[in-house]
Design an enzyme around this catalytic site. Structure first.
Site, PDB file in Angstrom:
ATOM      1  N   VAL A  14       0.810  -1.523   0.151  1.00  0.00           N
ATOM      2  CA  VAL A  14       0.024   0.073  -0.158  1.00  0.00           C
ATOM      3  C   VAL A  14       0.685   1.234   0.101  1.00  0.00           C
ATOM      4  CG1 VAL A  14      -1.699   1.273   1.144  1.00  0.00           C
ATOM      5  CG2 VAL A  14      -1.757  -0.942   1.316  1.00  0.00           C
ATOM      6  N   LYS A 105      -7.149  -1.935   9.639  1.00  0.00           N
ATOM      7  CA  LYS A 105      -8.385  -2.101  10.391  1.00  0.00           C
ATOM      8  C   LYS A 105      -8.294  -3.078  11.392  1.00  0.00           C
ATOM      9  CE  LYS A 105      -7.104  -4.719   6.636  1.00  0.00           C
ATOM     10  NZ  LYS A 105      -6.808  -5.353   5.700  1.00  0.00           N
ATOM     11  N   GLY A 187      -0.154  -9.585  -3.248  1.00  0.00           N
ATOM     12  CA  GLY A 187      -0.041  -8.463  -2.243  1.00  0.00           C
ATOM     13  C   GLY A 187      -1.415  -8.275  -1.615  1.00  0.00           C
ATOM     14  N   LYS A 205     -13.467  -5.517   9.904  1.00  0.00           N
ATOM     15  CA  LYS A 205     -14.017  -4.363   8.933  1.00  0.00           C
ATOM     16  C   LYS A 205     -15.564  -4.332   8.999  1.00  0.00           C
ATOM     17  CE  LYS A 205     -10.457  -5.449   5.268  1.00  0.00           C
ATOM     18  NZ  LYS A 205     -10.378  -6.010   4.044  1.00  0.00           N
TER      19      LYS A 205
END
Ligand SMILES: NC(=O)C1=CN([C@@H]2O[C@H](COP(=O)(O)OP(=O)(O)OC[C@H]3O[C@@H](n4cnc5c(N)ncnc54)[C@H](OP(=O)(O)O)[C@@H]3O)[C@@H](O)[C@H]2O)C=CC1
Ligand SMILES: N[C@@H](CC=O)C(=O)O
Ligand code: NA
Length: 428
Positions: A14, A105, A187, A205
């Site tokens: 990310v 998260k 990934g 989540k």
């Protein structure tokens, strides 16, 4: 124009996407926020790691405190993951008046209220759009888009890795282990993919979406969780034969100050829009009292989709800096609600039983359903491929979780029922 300086904690999947977008979309960013946006410093674990992006070595550090203590840095983007030392880094950055954008998260599901309270006290922003459903702006949709409504149901595919696995198993007959390795190589998966396949990532989540959507405090422990590691190729093929697709669904329902949130492998009717969401894609269905049915679709994981949510949050933070209104988003006062009892949680169910092939067994089984007021939608019987027994496939009408638990416990005591092979929730 004075640049806005950004610090990164992490330069993995990310983080790399964040650098690519900030550098590649610099003109767009300047036109939106009126200043250059500069990635000033990046903390990584090991400097000599081979990376698939060119970064000036002067920007890299193995010490996250070089980022947290840098007085020039206005905003910290946390994309290193994990609970500690990440939580300490974020709280200390807030203590120093730095704004936070995170994709974490795990942290927000467990410690979000503590982090947001600190941010409010320090008049800092903490945004975490990327933490749920990757590139889908579902958090800002729930916070802003549906601020006028009462959300009653949030249901979705919120884990890209497991959807990628189940889709390949269903469409190509691929093996679970092979596809999991593919998702890791792409990934998509967490550093420990158990979080993905055992449903914990989706549960985190759903706890975040439940808190925001229902405006009530949802703890991770309030979410019942079952992953996909026990879903067999046979289960997926049975589902397809019956006109269903197997999906790992997060399902959150709210009514009269009570909620129920679960993550479980679910057989979704093939004509339901969620059944056609495949690969790494996510989809979130939201039902509001006034707005009715809505649905949002997009990539749930991956470098660039996730990074778009990070940079979108970064733009919002920078606009707030320019307007002097940081730290004011968290005006919501979250109520306390109760978790619904199993007697009040209803759904349809799929059961696959291996039973003795003798007269009267089917009658015994249907009698047990009747005893606990569970009505049957369909019953199929086929020879068991591996023994002299038969397989019975049952789909129930809506039944309470409590009644279904009683039926399953009763089956355990019936000698004619050799094995309860599979039990799944059904969404039509
Ligand atoms: N991957 C995805 O599609 C999505 C990920 N997320 C979340 O984003 C976060 C990052 O995920 P992802 O990019 O996939 O993870 P990666 O494992 O690819 O990257 C993690 C990065 O953090 C660095 N890092 C880890 N621990 C430390 C530490 N203690 N000190 C300094 N640096 C550290 C690593 O350093 P080094 O490079 O040297 O190893 C690496 O650069 C996680 O919270 C994840 O749950 C959210 C949505 C989607
Ligand atoms: N491992 C996660 C990454 C995004 O949150 C997933 O597969 O969805
Ligand atoms: Na999102």
């Amino acid at each position: 124009m004075k640049p806005i300086k950004v610090g990164l904690l992490g330069l993995g999947t990310v983080g790399t996407g964040v650098v690519r977008i900030v550098e590649g979309h610099q003109e767009d960013l300047i036109s939106q926020v009126g200043s250059p946006v500069v990635i000033e410093r990046i903390a990584v674990r090991t400097l000599d790691k081979q990376r698939n992006i060119d970064i000036a070595s002067s920007k890299l550090t193995e010490d996250p405190w070089d980022v947290i203590d840098d007085p020039e840095i206005d905003v910290i983007v946390e994309v290193m993951g994990g609970i500690e030392p990440t939580k300490t880094y974020i709280l200390e950055a807030l203590e120093r008046g730095k704004h936070i954008v995170t994709a974490n998260k795990d942290l927000m599901a467990l410690y979000g209220s503590e982090i947001l309270a600190k941010a409010k006290y320090k008049r800092c922003d903490v945004f975490y759009e990327a933490s749920v459903a990757g590139g889908i702006p579902i958090i800002r949709t729930l916070v802003e888009g549906f601020s006028s409504d009462r959300i009653m149901k949030i249901m979705g595919i919120v884990n890209g890795t497991t959807n990628y696995i189940l889709s390949k198993m269903s469409q190509e007959g691929a093996s679970y282990d092979d596809v999991l390795q593919e998702a890791q190589a792409l990934g998509y998966a967490e550093s420990d993919p158990t979080a993905d396949v055992e449903g914990l990532d989706a549960a985190r989540k759903m706890a975040i979406l439940g808190t925001i959507g229902f405006r009530t405090n949802v703890g991770l422990d309030d979410v019942s969780v079952r992953g996909i590691s026990s879903v067999s190729k046979e289960d997926i093929m049975y589902a397809k034969r019956l006109g269903y697709e197997m999906k790992l669904l997060g399902i959150a329902e709210y009514q009269d100050n009570e909620f129920n949130i679960s993550v479980e492998p679910t057989m979704v009717k093939e004509d339901h829009p969620i059944a056609s969401v495949n690969g790494v894609y996510n989809a979130v269905y939201v039902y509001g009292e006034a707005v009715g049915e809505t649905m949002f679709y997009g990539a749930g994981a991956g470098e660039m989709p996730t990074a778009t949510s990070i940079v979108a949050d970064l733009v919002t933070v920078i606009k707030n800096i320019k307007l002097g209104i940081n730290g004011l988003r968290e005006l919501v006062s979250y109520t306390d609600s109760k978790v619904k009892q199993d007697e009040n949680v209803f759904c349809k169910n799929f059961l696959l039983l291996q039973v003795e092939d003798k007269a009267g067994v089917l009658a015994q089984i249907t009698q047990i359903f009747a005893e606990y007021q569970v009505s049957l939608e369909s019953v199929l019987q086929t020879p068991d491929k591996h023994s002299k027994d038969v397989e019975i496939i049952i789909i129930t009408h809506n039944a309470s979780k409590a009644s279904m638990n009683q039926v399953l416990s009763h089956f355990e005591t019936l000698s004619a029922v050799r094995r309860i092979k599979s039990v799944y929730r059904v969404e039509s």
